[in-house]
Structure formats: structure tokens, C-alpha cells
Design a protein around this motif. Structure first.
Motif, PDB file in Angstrom:
ATOM      1  N   PHE A 378       2.858 -15.742  -6.084  1.00 42.50           N
ATOM      2  CA  PHE A 378       1.711 -14.835  -6.124  1.00 42.50           C
ATOM      3  C   PHE A 378       0.451 -15.549  -5.650  1.00 42.50           C
ATOM      4  O   PHE A 378      -0.279 -15.045  -4.786  1.00 42.50           O
ATOM      5  N   ALA A 379       0.170 -16.719  -6.204  1.00 41.53           N
ATOM      6  CA  ALA A 379      -1.060 -17.433  -5.871  1.00 41.53           C
ATOM      7  C   ALA A 379      -1.123 -17.793  -4.395  1.00 41.53           C
ATOM      8  O   ALA A 379      -2.166 -17.645  -3.743  1.00 41.53           O
ATOM      9  N   ILE A 380      -0.013 -18.259  -3.847  1.00 37.49           N
ATOM     10  CA  ILE A 380       0.005 -18.671  -2.446  1.00 37.49           C
ATOM     11  C   ILE A 380      -0.131 -17.459  -1.527  1.00 37.49           C
ATOM     12  O   ILE A 380      -0.891 -17.482  -0.548  1.00 37.49           O
ATOM     13  N   THR A 381       0.579 -16.380  -1.841  1.00 34.62           N
ATOM     14  CA  THR A 381       0.494 -15.178  -1.010  1.00 34.62           C
ATOM     15  C   THR A 381      -0.906 -14.576  -1.075  1.00 34.62           C
ATOM     16  O   THR A 381      -1.471 -14.166  -0.052  1.00 34.62           O
ATOM     17  N   SER A 382      -1.492 -14.530  -2.265  1.00 36.36           N
ATOM     18  CA  SER A 382      -2.845 -14.005  -2.404  1.00 36.36           C
ATOM     19  C   SER A 382      -3.837 -14.820  -1.580  1.00 36.36           C
ATOM     20  O   SER A 382      -4.775 -14.266  -0.988  1.00 36.36           O
ATOM     21  N   ARG A 383      -3.618 -16.128  -1.524  1.00 36.02           N
ATOM     22  CA  ARG A 383      -4.540 -16.998  -0.789  1.00 36.02           C
ATOM     23  C   ARG A 383      -4.362 -16.873   0.720  1.00 36.02           C
ATOM     24  O   ARG A 383      -5.342 -16.887   1.474  1.00 36.02           O
ATOM     25  N   LEU A 384      -3.135 -16.736   1.196  1.00 41.96           N
ATOM     26  CA  LEU A 384      -2.856 -16.800   2.631  1.00 41.96           C
ATOM     27  C   LEU A 384      -2.808 -15.445   3.338  1.00 41.96           C
ATOM     28  O   LEU A 384      -3.104 -15.366   4.536  1.00 41.96           O
ATOM     29  N   ALA A 385      -2.412 -14.390   2.623  1.00 40.56           N
ATOM     30  CA  ALA A 385      -2.158 -13.101   3.287  1.00 40.56           C
ATOM     31  C   ALA A 385      -3.472 -12.360   3.507  1.00 40.56           C
ATOM     32  O   ALA A 385      -3.961 -11.660   2.627  1.00 40.56           O
ATOM     33  N   ARG A 386      -4.018 -12.515   4.698  1.00 41.50           N
ATOM     34  CA  ARG A 386      -5.293 -11.894   5.056  1.00 41.50           C
ATOM     35  C   ARG A 386      -5.145 -11.115   6.364  1.00 41.50           C
ATOM     36  O   ARG A 386      -4.231 -11.360   7.142  1.00 41.50           O
ATOM     37  N   GLY A 387      -6.084 -10.218   6.571  1.00 40.66           N
ATOM     38  CA  GLY A 387      -6.080  -9.485   7.837  1.00 40.66           C
ATOM     39  C   GLY A 387      -5.127  -8.318   7.809  1.00 40.66           C
ATOM     40  O   GLY A 387      -5.261  -7.404   6.984  1.00 40.66           O
ATOM     41  N   VAL A 388      -4.135  -8.338   8.699  1.00 37.51           N
ATOM     42  CA  VAL A 388      -3.198  -7.227   8.827  1.00 37.51           C
ATOM     43  C   VAL A 388      -1.770  -7.719   8.630  1.00 37.51           C
ATOM     44  O   VAL A 388      -1.459  -8.895   8.821  1.00 37.51           O
ATOM     45  N   SER A 389      -0.916  -6.792   8.237  1.00 34.31           N
ATOM     46  CA  SER A 389       0.521  -7.045   8.187  1.00 34.31           C
ATOM     47  C   SER A 389       1.121  -6.656   9.529  1.00 34.31           C
ATOM     48  O   SER A 389       0.784  -5.609  10.089  1.00 34.31           O
ATOM     49  N   LEU A 390       1.979  -7.527  10.060  1.00 29.60           N
ATOM     50  CA  LEU A 390       2.560  -7.296  11.379  1.00 29.60           C
ATOM     51  C   LEU A 390       3.945  -6.668  11.284  1.00 29.60           C
ATOM     52  O   LEU A 390       4.712  -6.950  10.364  1.00 29.60           O
ATOM     53  N   GLU A 391       4.236  -5.828  12.269  1.00 28.21           N
ATOM     54  CA  GLU A 391       5.579  -5.265  12.400  1.00 28.21           C
ATOM     55  C   GLU A 391       6.473  -6.322  13.052  1.00 28.21           C
ATOM     56  O   GLU A 391       6.190  -6.786  14.160  1.00 28.21           O
ATOM     57  N   LEU A 392       7.531  -6.709  12.358  1.00 29.17           N
ATOM     58  CA  LEU A 392       8.355  -7.828  12.817  1.00 29.17           C
ATOM     59  C   LEU A 392       9.608  -7.366  13.537  1.00 29.17           C
ATOM     60  O   LEU A 392      10.173  -6.317  13.235  1.00 29.17           O
ATOM     61  N   LYS A 393      10.042  -8.222  14.460  1.00 34.93           N
ATOM     62  CA  LYS A 393      11.379  -8.095  15.013  1.00 34.93           C
ATOM     63  C   LYS A 393      12.190  -9.235  14.420  1.00 34.93           C
ATOM     64  O   LYS A 393      12.004 -10.410  14.778  1.00 34.93           O
ATOM     65  N   LEU A 394      13.077  -8.906  13.481  1.00 37.73           N
ATOM     66  CA  LEU A 394      13.851  -9.911  12.747  1.00 37.73           C
ATOM     67  C   LEU A 394      15.325  -9.748  13.049  1.00 37.73           C
ATOM     68  O   LEU A 394      15.892  -8.664  12.902  1.00 37.73           O
ATOM     69  N   GLU A 395      15.932 -10.839  13.484  1.00 31.70           N
ATOM     70  CA  GLU A 395      17.382 -10.878  13.698  1.00 31.70           C
ATOM     71  C   GLU A 395      17.948 -11.881  12.704  1.00 31.70           C
ATOM     72  O   GLU A 395      17.635 -13.069  12.749  1.00 31.70           O
ATOM     73  N   SER A 396      18.784 -11.389  11.801  1.00 33.17           N
ATOM     74  CA  SER A 396      19.297 -12.237  10.739  1.00 33.17           C
ATOM     75  C   SER A 396      20.748 -11.903  10.459  1.00 33.17           C
ATOM     76  O   SER A 396      21.150 -10.730  10.538  1.00 33.17           O
ATOM     77  N   PRO A 397      21.557 -12.915  10.112  1.00 37.36           N
ATOM     78  CA  PRO A 397      22.892 -12.600   9.598  1.00 37.36           C
ATOM     79  C   PRO A 397      22.759 -11.838   8.288  1.00 37.36           C
ATOM     80  O   PRO A 397      21.686 -11.829   7.664  1.00 37.36           O
ATOM     81  N   THR A 398      23.826 -11.212   7.877  1.00 37.68           N
ATOM     82  CA  THR A 398      23.787 -10.415   6.650  1.00 37.68           C
ATOM     83  C   THR A 398      24.551 -11.120   5.535  1.00 37.68           C
ATOM     84  O   THR A 398      25.348 -12.029   5.775  1.00 37.68           O
ATOM     85  N   THR A 399      24.262 -10.666   4.327  1.00 37.65           N
ATOM     86  CA  THR A 399      24.981 -11.148   3.158  1.00 37.65           C
ATOM     87  C   THR A 399      25.380  -9.930   2.333  1.00 37.65           C
ATOM     88  O   THR A 399      24.611  -8.964   2.234  1.00 37.65           O
ATOM     89  N   PRO A 400      26.592  -9.923   1.749  1.00 41.90           N
ATOM     90  CA  PRO A 400      27.059  -8.724   1.043  1.00 41.90           C
ATOM     91  C   PRO A 400      26.467  -8.621  -0.365  1.00 41.90           C
ATOM     92  O   PRO A 400      26.242  -9.625  -1.044  1.00 41.90           O
ATOM     93  N   THR A 401      26.193  -7.380  -0.795  1.00 37.54           N
ATOM     94  CA  THR A 401      25.772  -7.123  -2.169  1.00 37.54           C
ATOM     95  C   THR A 401      26.532  -5.909  -2.696  1.00 37.54           C
ATOM     96  O   THR A 401      26.905  -5.018  -1.933  1.00 37.54           O
ATOM     97  N   ALA A 402      26.729  -5.876  -4.008  1.00 35.49           N
ATOM     98  CA  ALA A 402      27.443  -4.756  -4.611  1.00 35.49           C
ATOM     99  C   ALA A 402      26.602  -3.493  -4.641  1.00 35.49           C
ATOM    100  O   ALA A 402      27.121  -2.378  -4.478  1.00 35.49           O
ATOM    101  N   LEU A 403      25.283  -3.643  -4.821  1.00 35.85           N
ATOM    102  CA  LEU A 403      24.415  -2.472  -4.985  1.00 35.85           C
ATOM    103  C   LEU A 403      23.890  -1.908  -3.669  1.00 35.85           C
ATOM    104  O   LEU A 403      23.694  -0.699  -3.544  1.00 35.85           O
ATOM    105  N   TYR A 404      23.643  -2.768  -2.688  1.00 29.58           N
ATOM    106  CA  TYR A 404      22.939  -2.338  -1.479  1.00 29.58           C
ATOM    107  C   TYR A 404      23.744  -2.528  -0.197  1.00 29.58           C
ATOM    108  O   TYR A 404      23.208  -2.320   0.893  1.00 29.58           O
TER     109      TYR A 404
END
Length: 502
Positions: A378-404
Motif C-alpha cells: 500500500f505505502a509503495i503504491t500510494s507513493r509511486l502511482a501518480r498521473g494516469v493508469s495505462l492500458e497494457l498489452k500483457l503476454e503471460s503464461p497461464t496458471t490453473p485455478t479451481a475458482l477462475y
């Protein structure tokens, strides 16, 4: 080695980050107020009884707004009990948390404390056992300068200037059967609408939050939100969301993917609000106040903490004092990523809560105050997250979950502050076993300096305590590199990482 790829482009913006997203919550519950922020006689306490060591940690945490005084507590609260001479304030039963409320701390004291820690109050009115008139009375007491019965009473009580509270919650979780005054969406919507319209006759510029569903698992989820907004759309600015997460039956993979559930929750409420907007042919957009969120081991309260015998209801009992692990902090960091990912619509949020009660800050009476593992994301994000949130292009392997089902192994969000020439990337590795190397294309941002820190522990159940308050803390991530606008960083399994670019 497992790899993921992320592209940042300052031209693709989700929305501006409202500082109110970094809010918290102080409820008269357990030891949050008494033996938490307020402990007369503690070595660090001033004449007002507030612990200065706790105040220093709240400032470090970077809390923007603080929701007060509840929570479930507010639905049985008489605000007048907490103002005036302390020796004349009544002791009351708190039906929400089965305890005794002494009313030593009320609106005036809390407002002074909030100002001292640099936070803004988000005040909740009681629409459970009270209604329009009582909301108008506390608004007059808090915000009118002088010349009326309640404003002059505030002055006589020692507070000359008005508190000027700008954002107000119209009750709390009124869809919940546990809530005093619980009723139908139609009944609550009518009361909330009447209260909002009356409050705006005093100050049309107030920002008002109407109660949405107490959780996405409520049987009336969606229907409640739609009916309430149909009754209040023109009169309010926000609809509230509440969500808590804990591992179910030892399913840690799904727990690590809790942000997937938060994403779906947010998007469902946005869709409902926009449906009402479309039906009404309105130009107005309702935003979300995610004013309760956290990791909370709720099953422990039901099975261990809950006090039942009214004859033994205590003052400030030790309840809901969850001790957070490294694993919890990683999930917590993922929830913050979800909030920032929806910066266009989530423009207020409150971490529940602030001290001792499912909190990032813990205290012992007469003893130390320390940071839980969740304090750090929380403290680090509150300190660093300024301006705007960017729309990301993220390519990631997946991991299995029972719920999602299969979810991205890496979750991420990025922020960009053009004026300051700075950007930040926040990442979670959800895998229980695999480290992952992430390549981030930040070449469009023109950055030349990098720092990175990671919260991770080989023992995912490690936690901070009064005896070992720094057992789990972020450490520099020495794998992070920046070359020709490309960042590479290795994320350990079950980890949260913050990267700062300038």
C-alpha cells in the motif's frame, strides 16, 4: 525459464488516478480506535490521547481519505453521543460488533486527528436506525460555519472552524441481513434519495456515495445495485463496492488470483450503472467507491472472535486482528493492481481497516506499533502511482485455478506521470512454484533510470510481529535492468514487485 512480455505506451490511457483511491477506514470496532489510534497514557501519546507513533505510520502509509465511523457500526450510531464534554457522553451497546462504545472519540476529535495525519474524512451517516433529519443535523454540525443551533454547538464544543467534509456515505451495506435497518432495495433507494436531495439543499456540491451490494456473492447482487441506482441516479456521485478475500479450503492458487474476482466485480457494477444511465438517457456517469476491500479471514470471526453473551460485551475487544503473511501481502498487492487497472471508474477506495482490525498497522497497549506485511504494497503504491493508469498489452503464461480457470501467471498495471517524467509498474507473480522473467517495453516513455523492489519470502506464511516487525519487508530486486528502453526483471514465485522509472 518462464517468460512474460509487457508493452507500455503513454498514448493508451485507462484514466487519471484519483488520490482518493488510496483511502482507508476507521470504524469503532475492536481496537481500531481505542488502544489503536487513541491510547491516553501511552508513552507516545500527546495531551489529546492520540498515539504519535501510529500517526507517523499512517503518514508513511500515504492514506488520502479515511472513511468514518463505520461500517456496520454506523447503522446503530447516534453521532450526538460523540460530541461535547467527555464526562457527559453516554456508553452504548454496539449491536454490530457486540461490544460497548464509550464515545470518548467522536467527530470533532477524529477530524482533528485526520487533519494531523494529512487525510480527508469520508463520513458515513446512519440510514439503518435513523434517516433524513439526523443526516441533515450532522451535516449542519460539521460544515456550517456558525449561526445555527448545531454549528454553534460545535463552536461551543471547542471547534471554531467547520470540518468541511466533502464526501459522504449514505449508510452502509443496507442489502445485508446483518445490518440494522436492512430492507429492500426499493425502500433503501427511496430513503437514500430523499437524504441525498435534502443534504444537497444545504450544499449542492457534496459528493455522495450510495450503498451498492455488500459483495458480489450476495443473492441480490446486480438487482440491488440496479434498483438503488434507478431511485438515486440523479442524486448521487458514487455507488459503493465491498470485497474481502481469504483462501478457501487451502486453495492458494485461487487465493493468489483474487484480483480476477475483483476485476469481474468492478466490471459488473460498471455495466449495471451504465445500463441505468442508458435507460435514463443520462449524460451523467456514476463512478465506483470501493470503500471496503482487503484480505480478511472472515471465517475466524464467525468461529473464534464473535462475542455472544450481552452481559459480557466489552470495550474495544481483540477481534478481527488478522496477522498477515507474505502470501497475504502478495494477494493484497494484486488487489491494488485491480483498483488501478480501473482508474477510469474506481475513483475512491478505502482499505478496511487502518489499525489493529484487519489492518496494515498493529499496536500493543503501552507497547510498540509495527507494520504488517500488507503495509508495504500500500505505502509503495500510494507513493509511486501518480498521473494516469495505462492500458497494457500483457503476454503471460497461464496458471490453473479451481475458482477462475486458467489465469495469467503475471498480473500487472502501469502508471505514467508525464509532468514528473516518471512511470511505475506493479507486478505480481501468482505462481506457487515458478519464477518468471518479464520483459517490459518502455521505449515509448523515454526513461533512463530504474529502481525495483520485491516483496517475497521463501516461507510464504512468514509474518511480521511485535517481536520481529521486519521479518517480511520489500528488498531491492537486483535482477532488474534497463537498456534501450527495455526493462527485464525476474519475479520470484509468490511475489509482488514495484518498478520505478524516471
Amino acid at each position: 525459464m518462464t517468460q512474460a512480455h509487457l508493452t507500455l505506451d503513454p498514448h493508451f490511457v485507462v484514466g487519471r488516478i484519483d488520490r482518493r483511491v488510496f483511502g482507508s477506514f476507521v470504524e469503532h470496532l475492536g481496537r481500531c480506535v481505542y488502544d489503536g489510534i487513541y491510547e491516553p497514557g501511552h508513552p507516545s501519546s500527546g495531551e489529546d490521547g492520540f498515539r504519535t507513533d501510529v500517526m507517523e505510520l499512517v503518514r508513511e502509509l500515504g492514506v488520502s481519505t479515511i472513511r468514518y465511523p463505520g461500517g456496520n457500526f454506523v447503522s446503530g450510531y447516534r453521532w450526538e453521543d460523540g460530541v461535547g464534554p467527555r464526562e457527559k457522553r453516554p456508553r452504548r451497546l454496539d449491536l454490530a460488533w457486540h461490544s460497548v462504545e464509550t464515545n470518548e472519540i467522536g467527530l470533532d476529535e477524529f477530524a482533528r486527528w485526520s487533519e494531523a495525519v494529512g487525510s480527508e474524512i469520508m463520513y458515513a451517516v446512519n440510514l439503518g436506525t435513523r434517516g433524513v433529519q439526523e443526516a441533515l443535523d450532522v451535516l449542519e454540525y460539521a460544515n456550517i460555519h456558525s449561526g445555527t443551533a448545531f454549528s454553534d454547538q460545535r463552536i461551543a464544543n471547542g471547534t471554531t472552524e467547520p470540518h468541511n467534509i466533502r464526501i459522504w456515505c449514505l449508510g452502509n451495506e443496507m442489502d445485508g441481513p446483518w445490518q440494522l435497518g436492512h430492507g429492500t432495495a426499493e425502500d433503501y433507494g427511496q430513503l437514500a434519495g430523499k437524504t441525498a436531495r435534502a443534504m444537497r439543499q444545504i450544499d449542492p456540491d457534496l459528493e455522495l456515495v450510495v450503498c451498492g451490494s455488500a459483495g458480489a456473492g450476495m443473492p441480490t447482487f446486480g438487482q440491488w445495485d440496479r434498483a438503488v441506482l434507478e431511485a438515486t441516479y440523479d442524486d448521487v456521485d458514487f455507488i459503493s463496492c465491498h470485497a474481502y478475500y481469504e483462501p478457501i479450503d487451502g486453495d492458494l492458487s485461487s487465493f493468489l488470483a483474487s484480483a480476477v474476482n475483483m476485476d469481474r466485480f468492478i466490471e459488473s457494477v460498471v455495466a449495471t450503472a451504465d445500463h441505468v444511465k442508458a435507460v435514463r438517457r443520462s449524460e451523467k456517469t456514476i463512478n465506483l467507491s470501493f470503500d471496503e476491500w482487503n484480505v480478511w479471514y472472515l471465517s475466524r470471526y464467525d468461529n473464534v472472535d464473535k462475542i455472544t453473551d450481552v452481559a459480557s460485551w466489552p470495550k474495544a475487544p481483540r477481534i478481527l486482528e488478522d496477522s498477515y503473511t507474505a502470501l497475504d501481502a502478495v494477494v493484497f498487492g494484486g488487489l491494488m493492481i485491480s483498483l488501478l487497472r480501473h482508474a477510469d471508474r474506481v475513483t475512491a477506495a478505502s482499505l478496511a481497516q487502518l489499525v489493529n482490525v484487519i489492518a496494515p498497522i498493529m499496536t500493543e497497549p503501552g507497547g510498540p506499533a509495527w507494520r504488517q506485511t500488507t503495509f508495504h504494497p500500500f505505502a509503495i503504491t500510494s507513493r509511486l502511482a501518480r498521473g494516469v493508469s495505462l492500458e497494457l498489452k500483457l503476454e503471460s503464461p497461464t496458471t490453473p485455478t479451481a475458482l477462475y480457470g486458467d489465469v495469467p501467471m503475471v498480473d500487472a498495471v502501469a502508471t505514467y506521470d508525464e509532468t514528473a517524467g516518471a512511470a511505475s509498474v506493479f507486478l505480481v507473480n501468482r505462481s506457487l512454484t515458478e519464477e518468471v522473467t518479464v520483459e517490459i517495453d518502455a521505449s515509448r516513455l523515454g526513461m533512463s533510470e530504474l529502481s525495483a523492489e520485491t516483496l517475497h519470502d521463501d516461507d510464504i506464511h512468514a509474518r511480521n510481529t511485535a517481536d520481529d516487525p521486519d521479518r517480511v519487508v520489500p528488498a531491492p530486486n537486483t535482477s532488474a535492468r534497463l537498456h534501450d528502453g527495455i526493462v527485464t526483471v525476474t519475479l520470484p514465485a509468490v511475489s509482488w514487485t514495484a518498478i520505478s522509472l524516471s
